[in-house]
Scaffold this active site. Structure first.
Site, short mmCIF file in Angstrom:
data_model
loop_
_atom_site.label_atom_id
_atom_site.label_comp_id
_atom_site.label_asym_id
_atom_site.label_seq_id
_atom_site.Cartn_x
_atom_site.Cartn_y
_atom_site.Cartn_z
N LEU A 1 -8.67 -2.92 11.01
CA LEU A 1 -8.81 -1.47 11.22
C LEU A 1 -9.49 -1.11 12.53
O LEU A 1 -10.33 -1.83 13.05
CB LEU A 1 -9.53 -0.86 10.02
CG LEU A 1 -8.68 -0.95 8.74
CD1 LEU A 1 -9.48 -0.46 7.53
CD2 LEU A 1 -7.37 -0.21 8.86
N HIS B 1 0.83 -1.20 0.00
CA HIS B 1 0.00 0.00 0.00
C HIS B 1 0.87 1.25 0.00
O HIS B 1 1.27 1.73 1.05
CB HIS B 1 -0.90 0.01 1.23
CG HIS B 1 -1.81 -1.17 1.32
ND1 HIS B 1 -1.38 -2.42 1.69
CD2 HIS B 1 -3.14 -1.30 1.07
CE1 HIS B 1 -2.41 -3.28 1.66
NE2 HIS B 1 -3.48 -2.63 1.31
N ASP C 1 -32.03 -15.78 30.64
CA ASP C 1 -31.71 -14.79 29.60
C ASP C 1 -31.77 -15.38 28.19
O ASP C 1 -31.88 -14.64 27.21
CB ASP C 1 -30.33 -14.15 29.86
CG ASP C 1 -30.44 -12.93 30.77
OD1 ASP C 1 -31.57 -12.48 31.04
OD2 ASP C 1 -29.39 -12.44 31.22
N SER D 1 -21.99 -8.72 37.77
CA SER D 1 -22.19 -10.05 37.19
C SER D 1 -20.87 -10.76 36.93
O SER D 1 -20.77 -11.97 37.07
CB SER D 1 -22.95 -9.95 35.88
OG SER D 1 -24.23 -9.38 36.08
N HIS E 1 -20.99 -16.34 32.99
CA HIS E 1 -22.27 -16.77 32.40
C HIS E 1 -21.95 -17.66 31.20
O HIS E 1 -22.32 -17.38 30.07
CB HIS E 1 -23.13 -15.56 32.02
CG HIS E 1 -23.57 -14.76 33.22
ND1 HIS E 1 -22.68 -14.19 34.10
CD2 HIS E 1 -24.80 -14.46 33.69
CE1 HIS E 1 -23.35 -13.56 35.06
NE2 HIS E 1 -24.64 -13.72 34.84
N GLU F 1 -17.39 -4.08 24.44
CA GLU F 1 -16.53 -5.24 24.59
C GLU F 1 -15.32 -5.18 23.68
O GLU F 1 -14.20 -5.57 24.06
CB GLU F 1 -17.32 -6.53 24.31
CG GLU F 1 -18.49 -6.76 25.25
CD GLU F 1 -19.75 -5.98 24.89
OE1 GLU F 1 -19.76 -5.35 23.80
OE2 GLU F 1 -20.71 -5.98 25.67
N HIS G 1 -2.09 -0.99 7.16
CA HIS G 1 -1.73 -1.32 5.78
C HIS G 1 -0.64 -0.37 5.27
O HIS G 1 0.08 -0.71 4.34
CB HIS G 1 -2.96 -1.26 4.87
CG HIS G 1 -3.73 0.01 5.00
ND1 HIS G 1 -4.65 0.21 5.99
CD2 HIS G 1 -3.72 1.15 4.26
CE1 HIS G 1 -5.18 1.43 5.85
NE2 HIS G 1 -4.62 2.00 4.83
N ASP H 1 -9.50 6.60 7.23
CA ASP H 1 -10.96 6.60 7.18
C ASP H 1 -11.53 5.27 7.62
O ASP H 1 -12.59 5.21 8.23
CB ASP H 1 -11.42 6.91 5.75
CG ASP H 1 -11.07 8.33 5.35
OD1 ASP H 1 -11.61 9.26 5.96
OD2 ASP H 1 -10.23 8.50 4.45
N ARG I 1 -17.74 -17.61 39.10
CA ARG I 1 -17.53 -16.15 38.97
C ARG I 1 -17.29 -15.54 40.35
O ARG I 1 -16.50 -14.62 40.50
CB ARG I 1 -18.71 -15.48 38.26
CG ARG I 1 -20.02 -15.61 38.99
CD ARG I 1 -21.12 -14.84 38.26
NE ARG I 1 -22.42 -15.11 38.85
CZ ARG I 1 -23.38 -14.21 39.00
NH1 ARG I 1 -23.20 -12.98 38.58
NH2 ARG I 1 -24.53 -14.53 39.55
N ASN J 1 -7.85 11.56 3.67
CA ASN J 1 -7.57 11.62 2.23
C ASN J 1 -8.80 11.34 1.37
O ASN J 1 -8.70 11.32 0.14
CB ASN J 1 -6.41 10.67 1.88
CG ASN J 1 -6.74 9.22 2.19
OD1 ASN J 1 -7.89 8.80 2.16
ND2 ASN J 1 -5.71 8.43 2.50
#
Lengths: 661, 661
Positions: free
Chosen positions: B120, B29, B467, B382, B459, B409, B69, B156, B355, B186
């Site tokens: 990206l 590139h 859920d 949680s 979970h 996330e 790139h 972009d 947990r 650009n």
């Protein structure tokens, strides 16, 4: 606030059906339904065009609850407005196994659930696909048949998820002015006030992408109505920021995260009843209020009737095409066209990349199926998803068939879900296979909903060469095959590519991912057969010259290598079969007998795929030979990489012969 | 424009090293390096604090090329400024197998590559983690040791990816004013003008999230310098929109997508030489220009020396803690502390969700390891990721240890990568396992880079109950195990949870995912052993009473079920072993002998996991019995779900006994 007593009580019906259902289930989210009840009441009693007795009326407005945890809001609305399969019994069985009222709205569980939501941001991005579909279908069929709005309720969570930005930017770019989004702006997320994690001015943000924004008191029904009126007149998508109180009416928990995702508790619920003047028992809606709601559910009857009349009076050819497209059936000549093209390909034997083969096949498909909507996440020339029939869809011309989704794989996938859900159109679009990672949240929902979406995933292995390990999928085939109800195709040549596309388009209840090479491959299916051999998922491509000593299983670009290895093994006196495995999922659907014969009993079984082994033991057993990748790829020319990673015919031959000794 | 002849030529050195390398590789590139050369020249010659002879100097400024790139921009800069391992030979071998100069910048390939970019948006989100780390470390160690900036170049594409919104909003919220982002504006993406897919006002967008924005001519070096000066004085993160021409200097292709991702071609390249007055042969930089660049690479020598002196003069305890943390070593008492806690747990035998067990273990870990930085994507209560030591990090107090990442996330995972890459801190953070799908793009990069990031994924199965299927992972364990160099732990009780956490923290070159239950589990490791048994990946938890007829392999919440089945089978006269399999990846690293013995030769092998079968054939063979999921889950109470899907001791016993007959 100027809400009438009646309209307040109508909203309260939502609030208490929701809070009581959560209370009974001892699980769920009362906060959103209580907070957004006024918004929903205004929308469903004054604006939404829908017919609970004909929930699939194609020109209905779409309503998407992107904040899917507030599912009781939707279930309450469906019950109150008279959807027949949403009984009070269902409401009482909220979140119980086998009920229609799952923890989050599940598409297909009940009429009126337009999409499965819960994973945040998805519904908003679905709605962009729906609103775009409305414009496309309107351009194809005219105002008489297609003229509806898409309404969405999003929460703070939807807006924090990155997918929301992709959706917002795409909708603004496409100027989808019939998309109207309500932001349930309650300032609360699970951890506490939104200010713990965000200070974004959401109105400024959407305006930066070409939307209107309107801010209102989300409990002032007339103000909400005025905002919707204004939105409907706009030439841009509209974002209505509705300042609400989460858990509105709960005496001590309203406005806090305590009411977000837990039952109110008996005392708080009683307090809310008192505060809002709601005297009914749980699951009982006073007759006068229910009557008002049911009447609201009939508001669009005349409009629906007039629409049916317009359809009946339409040109018979248009009507028949409309009916076919809405039914999801493919044109009658589809299969014959594909078969004829397969024949030509078998004869021409082009040596092309399967991404190019896909483009060639799409050129044929798009010629006979006018409802395909193609696209790419800014890799059009690499994904080969554009054909002579697909011109860019723009705000000035929605009647075209190609979407430049931008570098937005997740938003693209979710928008495709919305297009498929809307009806009348079949979405396909592309990115690099490795970036399926970015789209996975939405791809899973394609599978869970069981809808026809086709993901064109090119550059499907180290065969892409120099771009290196960030761009080279190694685990993605396995990871996508892991998703239930997701067909992952990896065709070996032009003919298989045609067959896989045929299967993808005929799979009405299953999304498909078609993994395609960057590099050229020879035609291996040089003898035409009418039958779609890929429909078996795996089939014998080359028989052994005698009782097979070796069976080589391969997919895609590695079939050529398997065939070369077979030649050598046969020359060395070892009868060898090659089985092409374009689709694991379809193979699993064949009979036990087919599987037994296909897997065979050759003493040496080899699988070749330029990817990890996971999943291949099914074919070769735990003691089989796997020739593929054990870790990430590398940057270099393709020939160097295949040699470096040992994915060669020589390696297969040596490994098989070592084992035969 | 007021660039001096010299500074123009310095930028041209980047342009032609880049274009010539792409030309020679016949792949790559050139557009970005040619377009962003002026930005990079200003940054590296006037602002960036770095020392090519000591590239890991902890107080260096960080430079991230999010638009990966354009890798030749970075490689050119490293060569020009005198990084020793970036020789001209490496530049000439761009994109060749074994070179340091991969198609996209690969962390670890060469000094000065701060992170792996290419997918990206990732670099931008990494940089948020880096800039946050700088603030945290500054609060911990003071201005004398920590005072640097993080500079990023985004394209972009980075800004269209949803992850960018998550990163921008988080950085704005945390008021990371030492983060300075250059937008290589650009107007061109791969498909053509950006306007094909986007009309977002990016400056307005970032301002909506609390950033400054400054717009400049991206080829006016003094203007860029002035913008950086201004940015450095700001109390907010700064976005510098640099209007550039992609492929600047290419006579016919500049400003078009033709120069984005393909070699210029001999004629165009010759034309660019002529247009920009560059007379050198490929890979030759005129001595005076190279001297200037090398001098720029020495700019920070004095500053570096002064910093080293400050470190040498620091309080010995602080210096020793600084050195330990920067080395990545854990405190000396870590292992003993974990072992003592394991002993206590074995004795106390708490029945808690894993947990919760994780929270208990973290309470111990955070007490002895001051560099852990916890967090959650708005599921703190949680995920159980917050302990008594971790107070919220805010713009008013960076010296704390907990990040409310928001419902983001993907951005969270990428920010954690940035924190790990920065050095001195160990990030861990949580979400629901099913939402690993949203984070996967960044999780893959944790694995590819080989960095210590701990994903707390709670979970972890249908065991979450009501859920429903959107929230119930079924394919996620397999999909995460598929990623190379990613340790996926699924502990069965509190003791295994402690062991898995120990392994995760001791894994310096491997990220970890710890899958944890919502539901309570009994302690199954009731006899204390010093040894970390989870380090084997799989181990015999319960021996058979005689020669084993059945071996049951299980993970996490299903170990309890396996043990119950074992009891029944033993009572029925079938000696049965139970093997706990907390980590597939570690099992693969054991000796062949260990594997052989562990897998054993019981005639019946059963695997139990509330997830899909994929990957389990490795343990049970293709004819083994798998008790788990075959498709998506459902909404309902946990007991009903386990019964409905047949994941019960009775089912295991019946299947095993049927096979034994």
């Amino acid at each position: 606030m100027t809400n009438s007593e009646k309209s307040n009580q109508m909203a309260n019906a939502i609030r208490f059906l929701s809070a009581d259902a959560v209370e009974k289930a001892n699980s769920g989210h009362p906060g959103l339904p209580m907070g957004a009840a006024d918004i929903a009441t205004v929308l469903f009693t004054r604006f939404l065009k829908f017919d609970p007795k004909a929930p699939h009326w194609p020109d209905r407005d779409r309503f998407v609850l992107s904040a899917g945890h507030g599912s009781m809001l939707l279930y309450s609305l469906l019950y109150l407005t008279g959807y027949e399969d949403m009984t009070i019994d269902q409401i009482e069985n909220f979140r119980q196994l086998g009920s229609r009222t799952a923890g989050h709205p599940e598409y297909g569980h009940a009429a009126g659930i337009e999409t499965t939501t819960g994973p945040l941001g998805q519904g908003l991005a679905n709605s962009v696909g729906m609103a775009l579909s409305e414009r496309i279908m309107n351009a194809h069929f005219g105002d008489d048949l297609v003229d509806h709005h898409t309404y969405v309720i999003v929460g703070d969570g939807c807006l924090m998820e990155g997918i929301s930005q992709e959706a917002i930017a795409l909708a603004g770019h496409l100027r989808l002015n019939k998309l109207i989004v309500f932001w349930d702006h309650n300032n609360i997320s699970i951890d506490g006030p939104v200010s713990l994690a965000d200070n974004t001015d959401q109105c400024a943000r959407v305006e930066a992408s070409g939307w209107n924004s309107i801010s209102v008191d989300g409990h002032d029904q007339d103000a909400i109505a005025a905002a919707i009126e204004k939105a409907k007149k706009s030439d841009k998508p509209t974002f209505i920021a509705c300042k609400t109180t989460i858990g509105f009416g709960a005496p001590t928990k309203a406005g806090t995260n305590k009411v977000h995702g837990s039952p109110l508790g008996a005392e708080e619920l009683a307090g809310a009843r008192k505060a809002l003047g709601w005297t009914s028992e749980p699951f009982v809606v006073p007759a006068d209020i229910l009557d008002e709601w049911r009447a609201a559910g009939q508001r669009s009857n005349e409009e629906h009737k007039a629409w049916e009349e317009r359809l009946a009076e339409a040109d018979p050819n248009i009507r028949s095409e409309w009916n076919r497209r809405l039914s999801g059936d493919l044109p009658d000549n589809f299969e014959a066209t594909i078969s004829a093209y397969k024949k030509k390909l078998s004869e021409d034997k082009p040596k092309v990349a399967t991404r190019k083969a896909s483009e060639m096949v799409l050129e044929v498909i798009n010629g006979v199926i006018p409802e395909t909507i193609g696209g790419s996440a800014d890799l059009t020339g690499s994904n080969n998803t554009k054909t002579s029939q697909t011109t860019n869809i723009t705000p000035e011309d929605y009647g075209q068939r190609y979407v430049h989704y931008g570098i937005r794989e997740h938003g693209m996938a979710a928008a495709m879900n919305g297009i498929a859900l809307h009806g009348g159109l079949i979405p396909y679009s592309g990115t690099f296979l490795t970036f399926s990672d970015y789209a996975r949240g939405a791809m899973r929902l394609s599978s869970l909903m069981g809808i026809r979406v086709v993901y064109v995933m090119t550059h499907d292995s180290i065969g892409l060469g120099e771009d290196g390990p960030t761009h080279q999928p190694v685990e993605h085939l396995a990871a996508l095959r892991a998703i239930p109800n997701n067909m992952v195709f990896r065709p070996a040549d032009v003919v298989e590519t045609a067959e896989c596309w045929e299967l993808a388009l005929k799979s009405r209840k299953t999304p498909s991912t078609i993994a395609l090479t960057r590099q050229n491959l020879p035609t291996v299916r040089t003898e035409h057969v009418e039958e779609n051999r890929c429909a078996y998922g795996a089939y014998e491509l080359a028989a052994a010259s005698g009782k097979a000593e070796v069976t080589i299983f391969a997919t895609g670009s590695e079939v050529e290598i398997a065939l070369a290895a077979r030649l050598q093994l046969e020359q060395d006196g070892h009868p060898t079969r090659v089985v092409s495995v374009p689709c694991f999922e379809l193979f699993e659907q064949t009979s036990d007998e087919y599987k037994r014969v296909l897997l065979g009993d050759a003493p040496v079984k080899v699988a070749v795929e330029a990817a990890i082994r996971m999943g291949w033991d099914r074919f070769i057993g735990t003691d089989g030979i796997f020739v593929g990748m054990t870790g990430f790829g590398a940057s270099g020319p393709i020939e160097a990489l295949y040699e470096h990673f040992g994915i060669t015919a020589n390696h297969i031959v040596a490994a098989a012969e070592a084992k035969l000794k």
